[in-house]
Design an enzyme around this catalytic site. Structure first.
Site, PDB file in Angstrom:
ATOM      1  N   ARG A 183      82.693 -10.089  70.121  1.00 43.80           N
ATOM      2  CA  ARG A 183      83.064  -8.681  69.908  1.00 43.80           C
ATOM      3  C   ARG A 183      84.588  -8.567  69.993  1.00 43.80           C
ATOM      4  O   ARG A 183      85.232  -9.240  70.817  1.00 43.80           O
ATOM      5  CB  ARG A 183      82.432  -7.779  70.977  1.00 43.80           C
ATOM      6  CG  ARG A 183      80.970  -7.474  70.752  1.00 43.80           C
ATOM      7  CD  ARG A 183      80.758  -6.538  69.547  1.00 43.80           C
ATOM      8  NE  ARG A 183      79.352  -6.225  69.322  1.00 43.80           N
ATOM      9  CZ  ARG A 183      78.540  -6.858  68.477  1.00 43.80           C
ATOM     10  NH1 ARG A 183      78.984  -7.879  67.771  1.00 43.80           N
ATOM     11  NH2 ARG A 183      77.291  -6.459  68.315  1.00 43.80           N
TER      12      ARG A 183
ATOM     13  N   HIS B 209      83.113  -8.700  59.783  1.00 43.91           N
ATOM     14  CA  HIS B 209      81.903  -8.631  60.630  1.00 43.91           C
ATOM     15  C   HIS B 209      80.641  -8.959  59.814  1.00 43.91           C
ATOM     16  O   HIS B 209      79.710  -8.159  59.722  1.00 43.91           O
ATOM     17  CB  HIS B 209      81.777  -7.251  61.298  1.00 43.91           C
ATOM     18  CG  HIS B 209      80.927  -7.297  62.542  1.00 43.91           C
ATOM     19  ND1 HIS B 209      81.205  -6.546  63.660  1.00 43.91           N
ATOM     20  CD2 HIS B 209      79.812  -8.008  62.843  1.00 43.91           C
ATOM     21  CE1 HIS B 209      80.282  -6.785  64.589  1.00 43.91           C
ATOM     22  NE2 HIS B 209      79.425  -7.684  64.105  1.00 43.91           N
TER      23      HIS B 209
HETATM   24  P1  NDP Z   1      72.404 -13.744  74.421  1.00 39.33           P
HETATM   25  O1  NDP Z   1      72.246 -12.562  75.321  1.00 39.33           O
HETATM   26  O2  NDP Z   1      71.198 -14.506  74.017  1.00 39.33           O
HETATM   27  O3  NDP Z   1      73.435 -14.778  75.078  1.00 39.33           O
HETATM   28  C1  NDP Z   1      74.614 -14.389  75.698  1.00 39.33           C
HETATM   29  C2  NDP Z   1      75.246 -15.599  76.369  1.00 39.33           C
HETATM   30  O4  NDP Z   1      76.512 -15.207  76.900  1.00 39.33           O
HETATM   31  C3  NDP Z   1      74.414 -16.146  77.537  1.00 39.33           C
HETATM   32  O5  NDP Z   1      74.465 -17.549  77.547  1.00 39.33           O
HETATM   33  C4  NDP Z   1      75.135 -15.573  78.747  1.00 39.33           C
HETATM   34  O6  NDP Z   1      74.996 -16.335  79.938  1.00 39.33           O
HETATM   35  C5  NDP Z   1      76.565 -15.625  78.273  1.00 39.33           C
HETATM   36  N1  NDP Z   1      77.400 -14.712  79.062  1.00 39.33           N
HETATM   37  C6  NDP Z   1      77.293 -13.369  79.209  1.00 39.33           C
HETATM   38  N2  NDP Z   1      78.243 -12.902  80.033  1.00 39.33           N
HETATM   39  C7  NDP Z   1      78.974 -13.974  80.422  1.00 39.33           C
HETATM   40  C8  NDP Z   1      80.070 -14.152  81.295  1.00 39.33           C
HETATM   41  N3  NDP Z   1      80.624 -13.113  81.931  1.00 39.33           N
HETATM   42  N4  NDP Z   1      80.551 -15.393  81.478  1.00 39.33           N
HETATM   43  C9  NDP Z   1      79.991 -16.448  80.845  1.00 39.33           C
HETATM   44  N5  NDP Z   1      78.939 -16.353  80.006  1.00 39.33           N
HETATM   45  C10 NDP Z   1      78.435 -15.125  79.804  1.00 39.33           C
HETATM   46  O7  NDP Z   1      73.176 -13.199  73.129  1.00 39.33           O
HETATM   47  P2  NDP Z   1      73.149 -13.746  71.624  1.00 39.33           P
HETATM   48  O8  NDP Z   1      73.379 -15.203  71.639  1.00 39.33           O
HETATM   49  O9  NDP Z   1      71.981 -13.213  70.899  1.00 39.33           O
HETATM   50  O10 NDP Z   1      74.426 -12.963  71.035  1.00 39.33           O
HETATM   51  C11 NDP Z   1      75.690 -13.142  71.635  1.00 39.33           C
HETATM   52  C12 NDP Z   1      76.704 -12.171  71.072  1.00 39.33           C
HETATM   53  O11 NDP Z   1      77.069 -12.549  69.759  1.00 39.33           O
HETATM   54  C13 NDP Z   1      76.231 -10.722  70.927  1.00 39.33           C
HETATM   55  O12 NDP Z   1      76.255 -10.024  72.156  1.00 39.33           O
HETATM   56  C14 NDP Z   1      77.271 -10.184  69.971  1.00 39.33           C
HETATM   57  O13 NDP Z   1      78.425  -9.801  70.706  1.00 39.33           O
HETATM   58  C15 NDP Z   1      77.611 -11.406  69.108  1.00 39.33           C
HETATM   59  N6  NDP Z   1      77.023 -11.306  67.760  1.00 39.33           N
HETATM   60  C16 NDP Z   1      77.887 -11.181  66.704  1.00 39.33           C
HETATM   61  C17 NDP Z   1      77.415 -11.087  65.421  1.00 39.33           C
HETATM   62  C18 NDP Z   1      78.356 -10.993  64.271  1.00 39.33           C
HETATM   63  O14 NDP Z   1      77.909 -10.628  63.159  1.00 39.33           O
HETATM   64  N7  NDP Z   1      79.622 -11.314  64.445  1.00 39.33           N
HETATM   65  C19 NDP Z   1      75.963 -11.075  65.144  1.00 39.33           C
HETATM   66  C20 NDP Z   1      75.148 -11.220  66.309  1.00 39.33           C
HETATM   67  C21 NDP Z   1      75.681 -11.325  67.575  1.00 39.33           C
HETATM   68  P3  NDP Z   1      73.552 -16.545  80.639  1.00 39.33           P
HETATM   69  O15 NDP Z   1      72.828 -17.509  79.712  1.00 39.33           O
HETATM   70  O16 NDP Z   1      73.863 -17.130  81.943  1.00 39.33           O
HETATM   71  O17 NDP Z   1      72.901 -15.193  80.675  1.00 39.33           O
END
Ligand code: NDP
Length: 304
Positions: free
Chosen positions: A219, A267
């Site tokens: 993001r 995006h």
């Molecule tokens: P998930 O919720 O499956 O995974 C998120 C990951 O981020 C998890 O491994 C989580 O850790 C980790 N995480 C969250 N907070 C922290 C932190 N503070 N420090 C370290 N690691 C952290 O999400 P998705 O994989 O489905 O999607 C990820 C992001 O990708 C979305 O939120 C969105 O922002 C972005 N996205 C962008 C798109 C685009 O078109 N550009 C399309 C789709 C998504 P843990 O495993 O420990 O919970």
């Protein structure tokens, strides 16, 4: 009782109407709402500023996988993020494309082409390249799965410590420092939360391996674009592919348009498949009506 469909995408609306008519005929779809009390379900990318007026709202369905824009949703309303297998794959393929682009210095060659400048450098191979993925969730893990057979070495960073076959899994502040130090390409796939807002600042870029590339598809608000500009100008960060911005659509005059050695995409790493989106929501409304646990429910305390 209505399902408030907030989207200007006509194809998506037609698909939702077709699937709801067949599967949930008792749940009417409305695109304009006059009576806030009638709204039981909401489907939205950018929700109204005051959600508290929708007093009978029972579930909010996000169009997207990232749900940072719903932080103001009353805490008792379940928030469902969109998890669409074909979209996960679409984003992961964008990551693979962008890792190759950074490893092979494509953003700089695009700039050279515009300048009519013929300068060749020794091309790196996947096997020479460590990709460090911030966010080892659904998309981060699938990206790792696609990158590894191509020869890339993969490290990943997450909030909780993970074990993923063939991936160097790191967590915590020291884990981030280590990932940045070893990665030739850093990929951001983090959700936007209070902990990740502004994470990619000057100290983050300084901790990256000199000459590494950046792929940002998380993001926009996670990145300090002025700091990225300085890191690209100095060459410490060699190149970048960026898909997400602090303001979208990216306005005319925004510095991100002219970042050196950076490819900008609007995006488009992912895009919801309308049929899968409608099916996900129908499945969850049925579960909700049956009093069963909902799928893909966001942990409101963690923010993702
Ligand atoms: P998930 O919720 O499956 O995974 C998120 C990951 O981020 C998890 O491994 C989580 O850790 C980790 N995480 C969250 N907070 C922290 C932190 N503070 N420090 C370290 N690691 C952290 O999400 P998705 O994989 O489905 O999607 C990820 C992001 O990708 C979305 O939120 C969105 O922002 C972005 N996205 C962008 C798109 C685009 O078109 N550009 C399309 C789709 C998504 P843990 O495993 O420990 O919970």
């Amino acid at each position: 009782m209505v399902f408030w469909f907030q989207s200007t995408d006509a194809q998506r609306e037609a698909m939702f109407r077709e699937i709801f008519a067949a599967e949930l005929p008792h749940v009417p779809i409305e695109t304009e709402v006059t009576d806030p009390d009638s709204v039981r379900y909401m489907f939205s990318w950018q929700p109204p500023a005051d959600l508290s007026v929708y007093r009978n709202l029972e579930v909010l369905f996000a169009v997207s996988a990232g749900v940072d824009q719903f932080a103001h949703l009353p805490a008792h309303v379940p928030l469902i993020r969109m998890v669409d297998p074909s979209n996960l794959r679409r984003v992961a393929e964008y990551i693979v494309m962008s890792c190759f682009a950074c490893a092979r210095d494509l953003p700089r060659y695009v700039a050279q082409q515009q300048a009519g400048d013929w300068q060749a450098r020794t091309p790196a191979m996947a096997a020479d390249t460590t990709v460090g993925i911030l966010g080892l969730g659904e998309i981060g893990q699938l990206s790792a799965e696609l990158l590894r057979p191509l020869g890339f070495k993969v490290a990943g960073w997450s909030r909780s410590q993970k074990t993923v076959e063939g991936v160097t899994c790191l967590s915590g502040p020291e884990g981030l420092t280590e990932l940045l130090a070893i990665s030739d390409v850093v990929v951001c796939l983090l959700p936007l939360t209070e902990a990740t807002r502004g994470l990619m600042d000057a100290s983050f870029f300084a901790a990256m391996k000199p000459g590494a590339g950046l792929v940002h598809a998380g993001r926009g608000a996670q990145c300090d674009f002025a700091a990225l500009k300085a890191a690209l100008e100095s060459g410490h960060v060699a190149n970048a592919v960026v898909d997400v911005f602090d303001v979208e659509p990216l306005p005319e005059g925004h510095m991100a348009w002219t970042l050196p050695n950076c490819i900008v995409t609007p995006h488009v790493a992912g895009r919801l498949d309308p049929r899968q989106g409608a099916i996900n929501i129908v499945t969850n409304i049925r579960r909700h009506e049956a009093g069963e646990p909902l799928l893909w429910q966001v942990d409101r305390a963690a923010g993702y």
